[in-house]
Write an enzyme that holds these catalytic residues in place. Sequence first.
Site, PDB file in Angstrom:
ATOM      1  N   ASP A 265      36.565  -4.285  61.835  1.00 47.94           N
ATOM      2  CA  ASP A 265      35.985  -3.283  62.737  1.00 47.94           C
ATOM      3  C   ASP A 265      36.923  -2.118  63.040  1.00 47.94           C
ATOM      4  O   ASP A 265      36.474  -1.094  63.574  1.00 47.94           O
ATOM      5  CB  ASP A 265      35.555  -3.934  64.058  1.00 47.94           C
ATOM      6  CG  ASP A 265      34.216  -4.639  63.939  1.00 47.94           C
ATOM      7  OD1 ASP A 265      33.503  -4.399  62.950  1.00 47.94           O
ATOM      8  OD2 ASP A 265      33.888  -5.439  64.836  1.00 47.94           O
TER       9      ASP A 265
ATOM     10  N   SER B 185      29.870 -13.211  57.022  1.00 48.08           N
ATOM     11  CA  SER B 185      30.184 -12.763  58.378  1.00 48.08           C
ATOM     12  C   SER B 185      30.537 -13.959  59.252  1.00 48.08           C
ATOM     13  O   SER B 185      29.812 -14.955  59.294  1.00 48.08           O
ATOM     14  CB  SER B 185      28.977 -12.021  58.977  1.00 48.08           C
ATOM     15  OG  SER B 185      29.173 -11.802  60.356  1.00 48.08           O
TER      16      SER B 185
ATOM     17  N   LYS C 204      26.471   1.573  72.599  1.00 52.12           N
ATOM     18  CA  LYS C 204      26.296   0.238  72.006  1.00 52.12           C
ATOM     19  C   LYS C 204      27.446  -0.680  72.384  1.00 52.12           C
ATOM     20  O   LYS C 204      27.253  -1.874  72.627  1.00 52.12           O
ATOM     21  CB  LYS C 204      26.178   0.344  70.488  1.00 52.12           C
ATOM     22  CG  LYS C 204      25.902  -0.996  69.814  1.00 52.12           C
ATOM     23  CD  LYS C 204      25.748  -0.836  68.325  1.00 52.12           C
ATOM     24  CE  LYS C 204      25.157  -2.078  67.700  1.00 52.12           C
ATOM     25  NZ  LYS C 204      25.975  -3.281  67.877  1.00 52.12           N
TER      26      LYS C 204
END
Length: 409
Positions: free
Chosen positions: A292, A145, A390
């Site tokens: 994403d 990541s 979120k």
Amino acid sequence: MDILLNVLADKKINESITISGSKSESNRLLILQKLFPEISIENLSDSDDSVHMQHALSTNDEIVDISHAGTAMRFLTSYFAANNGRETVLTGSERMQNRPVEILVNALKDLGTTITYEDKVGYPPIRIQGTKITKDKVQIHGNVSSQYISSLLLIAAKLENGLEIELIGKITSVPYIKMTLSLLTQLGIENSFEGNIIKVYPKKEIQKQTVVVESDWSSASYFYSIIALADVGSEINLSAYKKESLQGDSCLAEIYQHFGVQTTFGENSINLKKVKVSAKETLEIDLKNAPDIAQTIAITCFAEGIACNLSGLHTLKIKETDRLVALHDELSKLGAIISVTDISLHLEKSLVINENIAIKTYNDHRMAMAFAPLALRVPIKILNAEVVTKSYQKFWEDMQQIGIKIGSL
């Protein structure tokens, strides 16, 4: 909160939406602002993640709970490790306690810090003994990541000798690393990225300045999907966006041309317009630099009856949920023929979409938002719909502004 989304009666859309600042940029800048108080931030993200980050940076409590905020977990691990003399236990939700941090912790230990695991080795909660870091060289794998790497870069300028990071092997998510370095450059912090070596030079203080956060491109992806599924001539104007963006997800403008979405850049906005297009039989897209948006793209392809092969998705297994498995399970309920590996997704062309299916969100904001545009095709149920806060507080309000009808279950 479980909701039912109903199909738009008129799929011709013409709306303007203002989207909150990028969560990715905001969370980086919040760490940098704590290290360099000379920074002022405008258009800060109103996401839960950024709220948790602000609270964590303002509290003096020993135990810091960041809930589901993965970015905060990674960035704060380095921040607290470099906070000499402070002891912190960094923890989060049950899912967060099953998201790995060992690679970052090991890198920080190599720099001389003391971090121990309170429960499972390799996972939060972690106990961090703040240390004055003087070592200035560390190695970390480049295919992990990018947040691990950015976490180290954000504290680097405040270390006595700066920091040199050697990336081992193949490097992925480069745009997010470059975003971090671009913000450092913007603040006047000298850095370089040559080959597999990143250097950040020490800086005691910077000039007083205001940084305006660009709006979030990941959030824009759902409007790209909506325009892709809307009637020709539909338009949505989104603000505030820059043509020369730091965000990797800005590749949406190019990718969604395949779906007939034309992007026009204004002075501080983008206009999305649906035009006629001859769709490809199968889309082949490598998303290693923008994972994403994989959920949004896969669902757009399914709704449009387009097959796709998406690769570069290895980081999706350690997100809020295992997004590849979640996509497989929920799209299958809708009638999709889909297969996934640890790094890729294959979707076959589909002509039928099952109606009134209840979509599980698995505490993942992007599952809820990525499936919402399907309301332009069929009625669809979204379970635990409030999870969107979120990253996007006003998401359901903005869906209603576009014309999607929302009812409770």
